[in-house]
Design an enzyme around this catalytic site. Sequence first.
Site, PDB file in Angstrom:
ATOM      1  CG  HIS A 122      -3.419   3.670  -1.853  1.00 25.20           C
ATOM      2  ND1 HIS A 122      -4.690   3.791  -1.225  1.00 25.20           N
ATOM      3  CD2 HIS A 122      -2.341   3.836  -1.195  1.00 25.20           C
ATOM      4  CE1 HIS A 122      -4.461   4.046  -0.017  1.00 25.20           C
ATOM      5  NE2 HIS A 122      -3.041   4.135   0.100  1.00 25.20           N
ATOM      6  CB  SER A 123      -0.107   6.777  -3.014  1.00 25.43           C
ATOM      7  OG  SER A 123       0.902   7.537  -2.838  1.00 25.43           O
ATOM      8  CG  LEU A 124       2.604   5.888  -8.858  1.00 17.84           C
ATOM      9  CD1 LEU A 124       3.226   6.809  -9.465  1.00 17.84           C
ATOM     10  CD2 LEU A 124       3.764   4.302  -8.675  1.00 17.84           C
ATOM     11  N   GLY A 171      -7.287   7.108  -3.954  1.00 18.20           N
ATOM     12  CA  GLY A 171      -6.986   7.047  -2.636  1.00 18.20           C
ATOM     13  C   GLY A 171      -5.669   7.402  -2.176  1.00 18.20           C
TER      14      GLY A 171
END
Length: 254
Positions: free
Chosen positions: A91-93, A119
């Site tokens: 997710h993200s990073l 994500g």
Amino acid sequence: MTTLTARWFRCPRPLPHAPLRLFCLPYAGAGAGVFHPWPAALAPGVEVVGVQLPGRENRIVEPAEIDLTELAAAVADAAAADSRPYALYGHSLGARLGFEVIRSLRRTGAPLPVRLYAGAARAPHLSGSDAFDGLSRVSDDELVARVVAGGGVPEAVAGEPELLELLLPTLRADFAWLDDYVYQPEPPLPVPITAFAGTLDRAVSTEQMAAWEQHTTAGFVLHHVDGGHFFLQDRLPDLISLLSADLRAAGGEL
């Protein structure tokens, strides 16, 4: 998992007979604990393994710097020690980390995952300015202000100055990794990619999520989740429903 790599992983509900494992990489500043609700929500055929980056939770005494080489080696060791197929959710990073982990695994000939789930993260080759760029180089006050304004921390954290203060070293280290990241072109992955875009995400657009398609030769799907950057918390049932369906499909293809 070996003693050497065990510190990288937290498995809240071990399911040694589950046919599939899902390794989950968190967003900036977060630890593996954000995935603790997932085992109860996902089908029992999936063992959820949270990836614990240094400098948080049970690794709080370690410097928060991310060593991608060591992380990739830990995933490779875990995959080699257990013959079950596995998938990666980031997710993200965590999505960017997951992508680079898979590219590292491919270079070393290690077993690859059956899916990469990305994500709330723009595709790795995209450059440009958003609310989170350059955050490792600004003052603490500006870092906090921009992260909060850009929706880069959950609302429950944004309203707690003391908690934000504790998170600063980890946030700064994570954003330093992102700020220093330079995409190096390589052939697309032979791994299917499923992307999840938040319809209300102020940091990552649907177009930036759709661009992940360029990084796979094995199939791409883009799902929309009715939520912001942290739909994995705000809209967890919706995400789990989509993820479960895709994991069942992945299991059927094995």
